[in-house]
Motif scaffolding. Structure first.
Motif, PDB file in Angstrom:
ATOM      1  N   TRP A 153       6.102   4.500 -21.572  1.00  0.00           N
ATOM      2  CA  TRP A 153       4.917   4.068 -21.727  1.00  0.00           C
ATOM      3  C   TRP A 153       3.969   4.882 -22.774  1.00  0.00           C
ATOM      4  O   TRP A 153       3.146   4.211 -23.527  1.00  0.00           O
ATOM      5  N   LEU A 154       4.437   6.166 -22.735  1.00  0.00           N
ATOM      6  CA  LEU A 154       3.544   6.768 -23.996  1.00  0.00           C
ATOM      7  C   LEU A 154       3.888   6.302 -25.269  1.00  0.00           C
ATOM      8  O   LEU A 154       2.873   6.519 -26.249  1.00  0.00           O
ATOM      9  N   LYS A 155       4.921   5.623 -25.229  1.00  0.00           N
ATOM     10  CA  LYS A 155       5.377   5.087 -26.579  1.00  0.00           C
ATOM     11  C   LYS A 155       4.923   3.660 -26.939  1.00  0.00           C
ATOM     12  O   LYS A 155       4.970   3.084 -27.925  1.00  0.00           O
ATOM     13  N   MET A 156       4.385   2.965 -25.678  1.00  0.00           N
ATOM     14  CA  MET A 156       3.746   1.508 -25.981  1.00  0.00           C
ATOM     15  C   MET A 156       2.482   1.691 -26.425  1.00  0.00           C
ATOM     16  O   MET A 156       1.646   2.555 -26.148  1.00  0.00           O
ATOM     17  N   LYS A 157       2.009   0.237 -26.598  1.00  0.00           N
ATOM     18  CA  LYS A 157       0.846   0.129 -27.339  1.00  0.00           C
ATOM     19  C   LYS A 157      -0.185  -0.840 -26.372  1.00  0.00           C
ATOM     20  O   LYS A 157       0.830  -1.876 -25.954  1.00  0.00           O
ATOM     21  N   GLU A 158      -1.232  -0.653 -26.128  1.00  0.00           N
ATOM     22  CA  GLU A 158      -1.960  -1.606 -25.139  1.00  0.00           C
ATOM     23  C   GLU A 158      -2.022  -3.071 -25.903  1.00  0.00           C
ATOM     24  O   GLU A 158      -2.535  -3.149 -27.045  1.00  0.00           O
ATOM     25  N   PHE A 174       1.281  -2.664 -18.794  1.00  0.00           N
ATOM     26  CA  PHE A 174       0.669  -2.150 -17.672  1.00  0.00           C
ATOM     27  C   PHE A 174       1.815  -2.206 -16.481  1.00  0.00           C
ATOM     28  O   PHE A 174       1.500  -1.557 -15.615  1.00  0.00           O
ATOM     29  N   ALA A 175       2.741  -2.937 -16.552  1.00  0.00           N
ATOM     30  CA  ALA A 175       3.918  -2.874 -15.635  1.00  0.00           C
ATOM     31  C   ALA A 175       4.511  -1.498 -15.701  1.00  0.00           C
ATOM     32  O   ALA A 175       4.945  -0.940 -15.019  1.00  0.00           O
ATOM     33  N   CYS A 176       4.603  -0.958 -17.115  1.00  0.00           N
ATOM     34  CA  CYS A 176       5.158   0.213 -17.372  1.00  0.00           C
ATOM     35  C   CYS A 176       4.422   1.235 -16.663  1.00  0.00           C
ATOM     36  O   CYS A 176       4.964   2.256 -16.098  1.00  0.00           O
ATOM     37  N   LEU A 177       3.173   1.285 -16.985  1.00  0.00           N
ATOM     38  CA  LEU A 177       2.083   2.295 -16.441  1.00  0.00           C
ATOM     39  C   LEU A 177       2.276   2.343 -14.881  1.00  0.00           C
ATOM     40  O   LEU A 177       2.427   3.337 -14.169  1.00  0.00           O
ATOM     41  N   ASN A 178       2.376   1.067 -14.201  1.00  0.00           N
ATOM     42  CA  ASN A 178       2.621   0.902 -12.992  1.00  0.00           C
ATOM     43  C   ASN A 178       3.843   1.720 -12.243  1.00  0.00           C
ATOM     44  O   ASN A 178       3.904   2.203 -11.408  1.00  0.00           O
ATOM     45  N   SER A 179       4.807   1.511 -12.931  1.00  0.00           N
ATOM     46  CA  SER A 179       6.148   1.866 -12.581  1.00  0.00           C
ATOM     47  C   SER A 179       6.014   3.492 -12.606  1.00  0.00           C
ATOM     48  O   SER A 179       6.775   3.980 -11.864  1.00  0.00           O
ATOM     49  N   ALA A 180       5.165   3.889 -13.571  1.00  0.00           N
ATOM     50  CA  ALA A 180       5.260   5.417 -13.386  1.00  0.00           C
ATOM     51  C   ALA A 180       4.472   5.841 -12.435  1.00  0.00           C
ATOM     52  O   ALA A 180       4.786   6.985 -11.665  1.00  0.00           O
ATOM     53  N   VAL A 181       3.350   5.374 -12.119  1.00  0.00           N
ATOM     54  CA  VAL A 181       2.279   5.877 -11.104  1.00  0.00           C
ATOM     55  C   VAL A 181       2.156   5.285  -9.915  1.00  0.00           C
ATOM     56  O   VAL A 181       0.984   5.354  -9.215  1.00  0.00           O
ATOM     57  N   PHE A 182       2.848   4.213  -9.679  1.00  0.00           N
ATOM     58  CA  PHE A 182       2.482   3.287  -8.463  1.00  0.00           C
ATOM     59  C   PHE A 182       2.264   4.107  -7.211  1.00  0.00           C
ATOM     60  O   PHE A 182       3.205   5.120  -7.143  1.00  0.00           O
ATOM     61  N   GLY A 230      -7.872   4.339  -9.945  1.00  0.00           N
ATOM     62  CA  GLY A 230      -7.046   3.194 -10.372  1.00  0.00           C
ATOM     63  C   GLY A 230      -6.455   2.636  -9.197  1.00  0.00           C
ATOM     64  O   GLY A 230      -5.989   3.751  -8.115  1.00  0.00           O
ATOM     65  N   GLN A 231      -6.059   1.623  -8.939  1.00  0.00           N
ATOM     66  CA  GLN A 231      -5.243   0.865  -7.961  1.00  0.00           C
ATOM     67  C   GLN A 231      -3.893   0.456  -8.636  1.00  0.00           C
ATOM     68  O   GLN A 231      -4.178  -0.371  -9.432  1.00  0.00           O
ATOM     69  N   PHE A 232      -2.653   1.068  -8.320  1.00  0.00           N
ATOM     70  CA  PHE A 232      -1.578   0.640  -8.901  1.00  0.00           C
ATOM     71  C   PHE A 232      -0.483   0.330  -7.712  1.00  0.00           C
ATOM     72  O   PHE A 232       0.237   1.185  -7.443  1.00  0.00           O
ATOM     73  N   GLU A 233      -0.726  -0.698  -7.163  1.00  0.00           N
ATOM     74  CA  GLU A 233       0.120  -0.870  -6.025  1.00  0.00           C
ATOM     75  C   GLU A 233       1.398  -1.878  -6.495  1.00  0.00           C
ATOM     76  O   GLU A 233       1.251  -2.413  -7.646  1.00  0.00           O
ATOM     77  N   ARG A 234       2.400  -1.855  -5.536  1.00  0.00           N
ATOM     78  CA  ARG A 234       3.900  -2.438  -6.019  1.00  0.00           C
ATOM     79  C   ARG A 234       4.128  -3.168  -4.887  1.00  0.00           C
ATOM     80  O   ARG A 234       4.232  -2.402  -3.667  1.00  0.00           O
ATOM     81  N   THR A 235       4.741  -4.313  -4.990  1.00  0.00           N
ATOM     82  CA  THR A 235       5.025  -5.115  -3.893  1.00  0.00           C
ATOM     83  C   THR A 235       6.403  -5.742  -4.213  1.00  0.00           C
ATOM     84  O   THR A 235       6.622  -5.972  -5.319  1.00  0.00           O
ATOM     85  N   LEU A 236       7.051  -5.553  -3.100  1.00  0.00           N
ATOM     86  CA  LEU A 236       8.670  -6.226  -3.399  1.00  0.00           C
ATOM     87  C   LEU A 236       9.022  -7.018  -2.286  1.00  0.00           C
ATOM     88  O   LEU A 236       8.883  -6.676  -1.013  1.00  0.00           O
ATOM     89  N   ILE A 237       9.236  -8.379  -2.445  1.00  0.00           N
ATOM     90  CA  ILE A 237       9.692  -9.249  -1.479  1.00  0.00           C
ATOM     91  C   ILE A 237      11.042  -9.678  -1.659  1.00  0.00           C
ATOM     92  O   ILE A 237      11.299 -10.234  -2.795  1.00  0.00           O
ATOM     93  N   ILE A 238      12.002  -9.624  -0.751  1.00  0.00           N
ATOM     94  CA  ILE A 238      13.194 -10.131  -0.863  1.00  0.00           C
ATOM     95  C   ILE A 238      13.454 -11.097   0.365  1.00  0.00           C
ATOM     96  O   ILE A 238      13.554 -10.894   1.579  1.00  0.00           O
ATOM     97  N   ALA A 239      13.901 -12.318  -0.105  1.00  0.00           N
ATOM     98  CA  ALA A 239      14.362 -13.099   1.115  1.00  0.00           C
ATOM     99  C   ALA A 239      15.722 -13.330   0.985  1.00  0.00           C
ATOM    100  O   ALA A 239      16.184 -14.381  -0.260  1.00  0.00           O
ATOM    101  N   HIS A 246      -6.962  -2.084 -11.893  1.00  0.00           N
ATOM    102  CA  HIS A 246      -5.972  -2.640 -10.882  1.00  0.00           C
ATOM    103  C   HIS A 246      -5.118  -3.143 -11.720  1.00  0.00           C
ATOM    104  O   HIS A 246      -4.933  -4.032 -12.147  1.00  0.00           O
ATOM    105  N   ALA A 247      -3.813  -2.308 -11.626  1.00  0.00           N
ATOM    106  CA  ALA A 247      -2.645  -2.681 -12.479  1.00  0.00           C
ATOM    107  C   ALA A 247      -1.420  -2.981 -11.457  1.00  0.00           C
ATOM    108  O   ALA A 247      -0.565  -1.820 -11.313  1.00  0.00           O
ATOM    109  N   ALA A 248      -1.221  -3.908 -10.950  1.00  0.00           N
ATOM    110  CA  ALA A 248      -0.215  -4.103  -9.847  1.00  0.00           C
ATOM    111  C   ALA A 248       1.162  -4.868 -10.218  1.00  0.00           C
ATOM    112  O   ALA A 248       1.141  -5.371 -11.516  1.00  0.00           O
ATOM    113  N   VAL A 249       2.024  -4.575  -9.769  1.00  0.00           N
ATOM    114  CA  VAL A 249       3.604  -5.414 -10.055  1.00  0.00           C
ATOM    115  C   VAL A 249       3.951  -5.723  -8.915  1.00  0.00           C
ATOM    116  O   VAL A 249       3.970  -5.414  -7.712  1.00  0.00           O
TER     117      VAL A 249
END
Ligand SMILES: Nc1ncnc2c1ncn2[C@@H]1O[C@H](COP(=O)(O)OP(=O)(O)OP(=O)(O)O)[C@@H](O)[C@H]1O
Ligand SMILES: [Mg+2]
Lengths: 482, 246
Positions: A63-68, A180-188, A218-227, A250-253
């Protein structure tokens, strides 16, 4: 008469955002700022396995290397990532049952119309309540478990079901996907986890209510659904936040995986605080990455969203149609009133044979609201006989708002069938007059006409929520013509 | 009931009506006939207060009060109804829902108890019979996919539910088959009484076979050039309008 009508409607601007209250509750809130230390802290708080910490750190370094990104059609003040707190949780003791939940929290959710107490729980709907960075309660867990369905907070899943989490986390949205997905992955922090085993039709609606409470978090939630194979589930998320003068991120994944013959229906009713209607101060930046993978044959993923809140929205719930005969659907109602901005749409990536996608997007712009539909349909070489139907309609209320449409179509297999329809219209003077002539006043007429316009999408929502969505549109439209 | 004095109306800075005088008493039925574009619908729109129909001179009073400052919905609530020449489609809005919203707006205005969904359904079904309309139309969106004649019947149904004191029928008879024409006429005749008035706009003498206007007016170029009894309609049928043009 024109002016008269506008002033009647302008009066309704004064109506307040109903969910803008703040809960007075003692919280553990991390000082603002992001560093490797922050990530260690979050991971430790959650007692996570070490592989997850490693995954977070990899994401952070990337993320540190990415650009908004700045290609989206919205304007907002630069976000200072060092000025956000990445963790906030109400202080709590270990809960044995939901009845031990902090009364302030119970009250909060009651006010939001989501009773968590055992006696008052909504029939047939299991709720996971996420408050700032943590899940505070999940109802009906035991009953669901008896069917083999796992429904719990993401944090618990990482500890209790590490194998499943490890297998699927990042499998649809790799941490490298976007800024934003990268930021979420770091701090979710938290979110919901759903696992439906082979052959099980989930016996009730599952839902998560996200609530941002603390300032500067900030809210960084992460949801995973497997069917799994031959299973099905319907899941709904709702979102609200207090009125505050500063913007909150709010940067969710959300990742969905459907195996052979599985169906996932994911609905969102998003009503984050939109900011002050006059000055635009405050409000949520809703930068969300949602993607579903139809991994199996004949699988189906359906996104339904009703987006009425947030100052700025930036999201494209998408489907990767990998399995042959799989189906992706996107039904969306997005409303931008006052100074709200939204850039939303979907991506449908057809890989398997005979894959089918449907896109129905209804945009409503009012006040000075600006709205963009951005959709991509990609038919890969392997996708014989793929079909897409897209329909994007926009309605404008007043003449200070805007609607923009950017459809991208990329067809690499000539057997594809593509249909695209689009329309933009002003809310009809003739329709308003027709209602007026029958004695219906202009405000009621506007919400009636707009609700009619959204009907196709509302029909896709679970019953209880279709009613809620209709009401929500009415409230959100207040002060819309001017 | 309705009194129009020296009414001038402009649409997009063009004068369409140039000095209309018209007086309809309670219980009377007036008919207006005239060529396409002579201003008949403009008159209806001006009475009902539609946007962009600007009254530049003159006055309209309803039950002895000027209505020029009233909003369109206020005029409707006061008791003025217009059956539209081209009824509007409202996609996705259920016909029953719409009708109930309208009837309840009126009930609220009168300080009466509003209908809940179940009692309203009973009420509206009784009215359906009078226009011989099938209940399936209640489930569809307002006028969506309705044929021309079905739309007109739906307008008549709304009239019966809303119980206005003044009903303006803008070419409600156009495009109707004979059976429908008879049903609508019967509806009008049954509805009319000592305290309810009609302003019927039509091109056809055939409608006047079934209803009995007290007065027939001829509108040419935004002016009423002649008024008379029912026999005037017959004369127009025979001779056309040219003999009246100056
Ligand atoms: N909204 C409008 N914008 C522009 N012109 C208008 C508008 N409404 C009416 N006019 C013009 O005013 C004139 C009268 O129209 P009106 O609709 O009142 O005629 P009418 O007598 O009802 O005709 P018809 O028998 O065809 O229904 C026409 O020239 C018409 O083009
Ligand atoms: Mg006309």
């Amino acid at each position: 008469m024109d002016n008269n009508k506008n002033s009647v409607i302008d009066q309704r601007v004064k109506e307040e955002y109903k969910y803008g209250f703040i809960t007075e509750i003692e919280s553990d809130t991390l000082a603002p700022g992001i560093s490797e230390e922050t990530i260690h802290f979050i991971s430790k708080k959650k007692k996570e396995p070490s592989w997850l910490l490693e995954w977070r750190l990899k994401a952070y370094r990337k993320w540190l290397k990415m650009k908004e990104p700045d290609w989206q059609n919205v304007n907002y003040d630069k976000i200072d990532y060092q000025d956000i707190s990445y963790y906030s949780a109400p202080k709590k003791k270990e809960l044995k049952s939901l009845d031990e939940l902090d009364p302030e929290l119970l009250k909060t959710y009651n006010k939001l119309g989501i009773p968590l107490d055992e006696q008052k729980m909504m029939n047939g709907i299991a709720v996971d309540a996420v408050f700032d960075s943590v899940s505070v309660a999940t109802t009906f867990r035991e009953e669901l478990k008896s069917h083999g369905v796992i429904f719990c907070s993401f944090s618990e899943a990482a500890i209790d079901y590490p194998e499943i989490v490890k297998k699927y986390l990042g499998s649809v949205i790799p941490y490298t996907d976007n800024y934003f997905a990268c930021l979420n992955s770091a701090v979710f922090t938290d979110g919901s986890f759903v696992f439906i085993p082979k052959g099980v039709k989930c016996p009730m609606e599952l839902s998560t209510y996200f609530r941002i409470n603390e300032a500067k978090t900030g809210q960084f939630e992460r949801t995973l659904i497997i069917a799994e194979e031959n299973s099905s589930v319907s899941y709904l998320e709702g979102c609200t936040a207090p009125m505050r003068d500063e913007n909150q991120l709010h940067a969710a994944v959300v990742e969905l995986v459907a195996l052979d013959n599985a169906t996932i229906k994911y609905s969102t009713v998003q009503n984050w605080f939109p900011g002050n209607p006059k000055t635009g101060a405050g409000g949520i930046y809703n930068f969300v990455t949602k993607r579903g993978l139809c991994a199996g044959q004949n699988s189906r993923i359906s996104w339904t969203q009703v987006e009425t809140g947030s100052a700025v929205t930036w999201k494209y719930p998408s489907c990767i149609l990998k399995g042959d005969d799989s189906v992706g659907e996107f039904y969306s109602v997005a409303l931008t009133n006052n100074l709200q901005q939204a850039d939303t749409g979907t991506k449908m990536i057809h890989i398997g044979k005979n894959t089918k996608s449907t896109i129905i997007s209804k945009g409503i712009s009012a006040g000075k609201g600006q709205q963009t539909y951005r959709g991509e349909v990609k038919i890969m070489k392997s996708a014989d006989n793929a079909r897409n139907f897209s329909q994007c309609d926009s309605i404008l209320i007043g003449d200070r708002c805007g609607a923009h449409t950017f459809p991208y179509i990329d067809v690499r297999n000539q057997s594809a069938t593509m249909e695209h329809e689009a329309s933009t219209s002003k809310i009809g003077e003739d329709q308003l007059f027709y209602c007026n002539q029958r004695g219906i006043d202009t405000e009621d007429a506007v919400s009636m006409i707009v609700n009619g316009f959204c009907k196709e999408v509302f029909n896709e929502l679970p019953m209880e929520f279709a009613m809620e969505a209709t009401k929500l549109m009415e409230v959100s439209l207040e002060g819309s013509v001017g | 009931m309705l009194e129009i004095n020296n009414l001038h109306v402009e649409v997009e800075n063009k004068e369409i009506l140039s000095g209309i005088d018209l007086k309809i008493k309670a219980g009377e039925m007036h008919a207006i006939m005239g060529l396409n574009g002579s201003g008949k619908s403009t008159l209806s729109n001006a009475i009902t207060g539609r946007e962009n129909y600007n009254v530049t001179k003159g006055d309209i009073t309803f039950k002895d009060e000027s209505i020029l400052e009233m909003e369109p919905n206020e005029r409707a609530l006061a008791g003025i109804f217009m059956s539209f020449q081209y009824p509007t489609v409202i996609p996705g809005v259920n016909n029953t829902y719409f009708l109930r919203a309208a009837v309840n707006a009126k009930k609220k205005y009168r300080g009466e108890k509003e209908y809940d969904a179940a009692t309203f359904l009973k009420f509206v079904k009784s009215k359906l019979k009078e226009v011989e309309m099938d209940a399936k139309y209640l489930k569809r969106a307002v006028n969506e996919g309705f044929s021309g004649g079905e739309k007109k019947r739906n307008e008549m149904l709304q009239l019966l539910c809303l119980e206005p004191e003044l009903a303006i029928m803008d070419e409600t008879d156009s495009g109707l088959d004979i059976d429908a024409l008879k049903i609508i006429s019967r509806g009008i005749n049954k509805y009319k009484n000592n305290s309810r008035s009609f302003l019927v706009i039509t091109h056809y003498q055939r409608l006047l076979k079934y209803i009995e206007p007290d007065v027939v007016h001829v509108l040419i170029d935004g002016k009423i050039v002649k008024s008379g009894g029912k026999e005037l309609a017959l004369e127009l049928e025979e001779k056309g309008y040219s003999w009246l043009e100056s």
